[in-house]
Write a protein that holds these residues in place. Structure first.
Motif, PDB file in Angstrom:
ATOM      1  N   UNK A  33       0.895  -1.062   0.048  1.00 48.01           N
ATOM      2  CA  UNK A  33       0.162  -0.163  -0.066  1.00 48.01           C
ATOM      3  C   UNK A  33       0.989   1.212   0.080  1.00 48.01           C
ATOM      4  N   UNK A  34       0.509   2.189  -0.889  1.00 45.16           N
ATOM      5  CA  UNK A  34       1.377   3.408  -1.003  1.00 45.16           C
ATOM      6  C   UNK A  34       0.749   4.519  -1.458  1.00 45.16           C
ATOM      7  N   UNK A  35       1.496   5.477  -1.801  1.00 45.67           N
ATOM      8  CA  UNK A  35       0.956   6.653  -2.202  1.00 45.67           C
ATOM      9  C   UNK A  35       1.641   7.230  -3.459  1.00 45.67           C
ATOM     10  N   UNK A  53      -3.987   9.782  -9.722  1.00 40.25           N
ATOM     11  CA  UNK A  53      -3.302  11.025  -9.793  1.00 40.25           C
ATOM     12  C   UNK A  53      -2.345  11.131  -8.597  1.00 40.25           C
ATOM     13  N   UNK A  54      -1.563  12.170  -8.560  1.00 40.85           N
ATOM     14  CA  UNK A  54      -0.687  12.330  -7.523  1.00 40.85           C
ATOM     15  C   UNK A  54      -1.443  12.218  -6.152  1.00 40.85           C
ATOM     16  N   UNK A  55      -0.828  11.852  -5.112  1.00 45.65           N
ATOM     17  CA  UNK A  55      -1.429  11.539  -3.608  1.00 45.65           C
ATOM     18  C   UNK A  55      -2.381  10.423  -3.534  1.00 45.65           C
ATOM     19  N   UNK A  56      -2.896   9.787  -4.672  1.00 47.60           N
ATOM     20  CA  UNK A  56      -3.719   8.684  -4.530  1.00 47.60           C
ATOM     21  C   UNK A  56      -3.293   7.670  -3.616  1.00 47.60           C
ATOM     22  N   UNK A  57      -3.998   6.970  -2.899  1.00 49.58           N
ATOM     23  CA  UNK A  57      -3.597   5.957  -2.241  1.00 49.58           C
ATOM     24  C   UNK A  57      -3.613   4.545  -3.281  1.00 49.58           C
TER      25      UNK A  57
END
Ligand code: NAP
Ligand code: ZN
Length: 347
Positions: free
Chosen positions: A66-68, A80-84
């Protein structure tokens, strides 16, 4: 290339230690994920210890990621940027065979590319898993993590979760079914939660008496200790299905005999030893044995939505990456409730 910190095993018989490598650059369809949590699956141990043969070293295990999202390729549409985002064992597949075209890439007719221990399909470069700071993956093989899910406890859904959800959905598990779950570990405890949420009557079949209370807390209706031969006898011909999640070599005939006429034993545990079977146990009751591998990307996304709706996550113990070798020893002894998850900020 993207510098990545990790933990790796350099051979089968040594502890995992810090390791650095480079991920491939972010391609048009790729996302770059900063890994926040990675669950610890028994498959990691089988691979590190070469239980199945063919492990290529060094190996960076880990496939409950799991990450960003911190970078997206030009052609990326789903993230998009910052989605988990999440990634599991399935890193790539041929994308054109019948299975790939029908949401069953895990059964790719040309062979799947596993996220750990495999090789990039195009370049042959070695692939390293999720005990790492970063991951580059084609968006097609990543999933979106619903906001309702706590991140660390959701990590194990990417393997333990989907591997038990998929066969339960395939058999249309539901009210009226008596389902046995053999082995109460990472996969087993998720199987109990899913089988219950789908409405089945659930019995845990375990070698550990100490897990009886936990089985109840997880939602199981019954618990049977496998050494209690009298209790086992009362269950002959009892189950519609048994999901076998056991990681070590064991006697499959015991479980076959617990199935009803037409019942089915579904194997997900993969000890890597040949199976010794008395086939009359199958023939005289038209029983069957089958296997199941993780789940498709589409199904993994569906499972995450199901978990968000039903409030289902794994029961976890968060560890720093420096304690991974101790975690392996504890898992082999069965001393885990019920999944270790590495906090990747500790790398
Ligand atoms: P785990 O957390 O270590 O749990 C395994 C459980 O098996 C233990 O908790 C124990 O349950 C039982 N067990 C262990 N040794 C046993 C023995 N000698 N006899 C009977 N039961 C025994 O492992 P996991 O992460 O859930 O993984 C389980 C297996 O599934 C592994 O082989 C793994 O490689 C495989 N796997 C397969 C897939 C797939 O796609 N098919 C995906 C992921 C993992 P009790 O204490 O309750 O007896
Ligand atoms: Zn796994």
């Amino acid at each position: 290339m993207i510098k990545t910190k990790a933990y790796a095993a350099q051979s089968a018989n040594v502890p995992l230690t810090p390791f650095e490598f480079e991920r491939r650059p972010v391609g048009d369809h790729d996302i770059l994920i900063e890994i926040l949590y990675c669950g610890v699956c028994h498959t990691d141990i089988h691979a590190v210890r070469n239980d199945w043969g063919g492990t290529m070293y060094p190996i960076v295990p880990g496939h409950e990621i799991i990450g960003r999202v911190i970078q997206t390729g030009k052609a990326v549409t789903r993230f998009k940027i910052n989605d988990i985002s999440g990634a599991g064992y399935l890193y790539d597949s041929c994308r054109h065979c019948y299975q790939c075209a029908h949401d069953a890439e895990q059964y790719c007719e040309n062979g799947i590319t596993p996220i750990m221990g495999g090789q990039e399909r195009e370049t042959g470069a070695p692939l390293y898993g999720g005990y790492a700071s970063k991951l580059v993956i084609d968006e097609r093989y990543a999933v979106k993590v619903p906001a309702a899910l706590p991140l660390a406890a959701a990590a194990p859904l990417l393997c333990a979760g989907i591997t038990t959800y998929s066969p339960l959905k395939y058999i249309k598990a539901g009210p009226g079914h008596k389902i046995g779950i053999a082995g109460l570990g990472g996969l087993g405890h998720m199987a109990v939660k899913f089988a219950k949420a789908l409405g089945a009557e659930v019995t845990v079949l375990s070698t550990s008496t100490a897990k009886e209370q936990d089985a109840e807390k997880l939602g199981a209706d019954h618990f049977v200790w496998l050494s209690d031969l009298e209790a086992i006898k009362t269950l002959y011909g009892h189950f519609d299905f048994i999901i076998d999640t056991i990681s070590a070599p064991h006697d499959y005939n015991i479980y076959v005999n617990l199935l009803k006429v037409n019942g089915s034993l579904i194997l997900v545990g993969l000890p890597g030893t040949p199976l010794q079977l008395d086939v009359s146990g199958l023939i005289f009751k038209r029983r069957s044995i089958s296997g199941s591998l993780i789940g498709s990307i589409h199904e993994t996304q569906e499972m995450l939505e199901f978990c968000a709706e039903k409030n289902i996550v794994a029961d976890i113990e968060i560890i720093p990456v420096s304690r991974i070798n101790e975690a392996y020893e504890r898992m082999i002894k069965g001393d885990i409730k019920y999944r270790f998850v590495i906090d990747m900020a500790t790398l």
